[in-house]
Scaffold this motif. Structure first.
Motif, short mmCIF file in Angstrom:
data_model
loop_
_atom_site.label_atom_id
_atom_site.label_comp_id
_atom_site.label_asym_id
_atom_site.label_seq_id
_atom_site.Cartn_x
_atom_site.Cartn_y
_atom_site.Cartn_z
N VAL A 95 0.79 -1.37 -0.24
CA VAL A 95 -0.04 -0.24 0.02
C VAL A 95 0.77 1.08 -0.42
O VAL A 95 0.62 2.35 -0.19
CB VAL A 95 -1.08 -0.02 1.44
CG1 VAL A 95 -2.06 1.35 1.04
CG2 VAL A 95 -1.65 -1.19 0.77
N SER A 139 3.48 -2.12 -6.80
CA SER A 139 3.08 -2.25 -5.90
C SER A 139 3.17 -3.94 -5.83
O SER A 139 3.27 -4.89 -4.76
CB SER A 139 1.61 -2.01 -6.17
OG SER A 139 1.00 -2.47 -4.86
N ASP A 174 1.09 4.61 -3.06
CA ASP A 174 0.26 5.51 -2.09
C ASP A 174 1.47 6.46 -2.96
O ASP A 174 1.54 7.39 -3.15
CB ASP A 174 -0.14 5.72 -0.92
CG ASP A 174 -0.98 4.71 -0.46
OD1 ASP A 174 -1.50 4.61 -0.84
OD2 ASP A 174 -1.15 4.24 0.69
#
Length: 413
Positions: free
Chosen positions: A47, A59, A51
């Motif tokens: 995460v 990711s 972000d």
């Protein structure tokens, strides 16, 4: 050489007898904490990277980096498990993981540094897992209690797949990814404390004065050990195919996210159920006797994908296949007998590293196959090819029974 196998008890030892050993309880609790740390760190780091970058590729790469460095750590660092006292190795690995998670949580850590730290933790993991498994033989002996103790640790790992990522997601609704990483620092430190205070100090299994050559050569020159490693690794490479293709398969079935979740859970549920039944209800001699038949049949349910089953039948096929993986309890007993005590740490490290590596490779090849021939054909093909490979290995293992009686007793095959 390892000691001759202990006489089989009149009845199954049962998991209760394993948990009655104080040292094992410390190892077991530390395993739970370290698993929580790994799972939360994977979710939080994924995460955090997304972000920071908005890139699905980067990711996803944070998860892939959990598989790839296993081969490096397992081959280069495996002798560490035997050259130093086991408790020192375990505590040091936990402290390294805690330091890595703390560095990830530090403000201003760049994406490259985050991914590099993820690699470092993955390199350490096989050494920790292999040393812990070898320590089980010190704590529980190399008989049935060892098999059941190793089974309990596997059950924890499979259960973590069922609930861990969901709990990690819930945690991130309450705290930021960096704060979640700080929680993992605490779990690794708690695991280190449990291992330091709850287990006895034992000398290293191998010293320079023993004359044991460094590296993996003294292990891999043993034909029986090579065969047993393949018996562990080959089925694992094929068994992950439905898991790797769960998302596109759920889409092909027209299932929603709930259907995808069920497909992801079915195999681990079957695995836990099979291990619990075999460990609690079957005698040690029975578990060894059924190991090769179960090995040969465990991937056969995947052939059912060729018949285009619906969601319910697909789940049943996965449950049955997962239950068949109870063959590992028999393999565990053979493996600990076949490996000399002074090589046990590096053997368990290599076994753990190989399992993670072949699963990562299996997932990647599953995607390639599905892209070429479709999801259902890829799963059915994995079942067919995997069954053929497993049957061949089972025949090779069965053939070793023709050797002199003494050698057969030492290996258990």
């Amino acid at each position: 050489m390892s000691a001759p196998p202990q006489a089989a008890p009149a009845r199954p030892a049962g998991y209760g007898r394993v948990l009655a050993v104080p040292e094992f309880r410390a190892v077991f609790a530390a395993h739970v904490l370290s698993m929580l740390g790994v799972i939360v760190s994977e979710v939080a780091l994924s995460v955090l990277v997304y972000d920071r970058t908005g890139s699905p590729l980067l990711s996803a790469l944070t998860f892939a980096l959990g598989f790839l460095p296993y081969a490096l750590g397992g081959t280069l660092l495996a002798p560490v498990a035997d050259r130093f006292p086991a408790r020192r190795v375990l505590v040091t690995c936990d402290l390294v993981c805690a330091a890595g998670a703390a560095a990830m949580a530090a403000p201003g850590t760049g994406i490259g540094a985050l991914l590099a730290l993820r690699c470092c933790l993955a390199v350490v993991s096989p050494v920790f897992a292999g040393t812990r498994m070898a320590t089980l033989a010190d704590v529980l002996g190399d008989g049935d209690l060892f098999v059941l103790g190793r089974s309990l640790l596997r059950i924890v790992a499979q259960s973590a797949l069922l609930v861990g990522y969901g709990l990690g997601g819930l945690l991130l609704t309450a705290v930021s990814p960096r704060h979640a990483l700080l929680i993992t620092v605490g779990t690794f430190l708690a695991s280190a404390a449990l291992l330091r205070l709850g287990t006895r100090r034992r000398p290293a299994r191998a010293h320079d004065r023993t004359g044991t050559p460094p590296g993996l050569r003294p292990l891999l020159t043993r034909p029986r050990v090579r065969l047993l490693l393949l018996l562990f690794w080959v089925p694992a490479a094929f068994s992950v195919v439905p898991e790797a293709l769960a998302a596109p398969y759920a889409d092909a079935l027209g299932s929603d996210s709930a259907g995808l979740g069920l497909l992801m859970c079915a195999l681990p549920v079957g695995t836990v159920a099979g291990e619990l039944f075999a460990g609690a209800r079957l005698r040690p001699a029975t578990r060894e006797r059924v190991a090769l038949p179960l090995l040969s049949l465990s991937l056969l349910p995947y052939l059912g994908w060729a018949l285009h089953p619906g969601l319910a039948v697909s789940l049943l096929l996965l449950l049955v296949s997962g239950a068949g993986s109870a063959y590992t309890l028999g393999l565990d007993q053979w493996f600990v007998r076949a490996v000399p005590e002074e090589l046990r740490g590096r053997a368990m490290t290599l076994l753990s590293a190989g399992l993670m590596t072949v699963q990562g490779v299996g997932m990647a090849l599953a995607g390639v196959a599905a892209q070429a021939v479709g999801v259902r054909t890829a799963v059915a093909g994995a079942g067919a090819l995997g069954t053929l490979c497993c049957c061949g290995l089972a025949l090779a293992a069965r053939g070793t029974g023709r050797r002199p009686k003494r050698e057969t007793e030492l290996t258990g095959i």
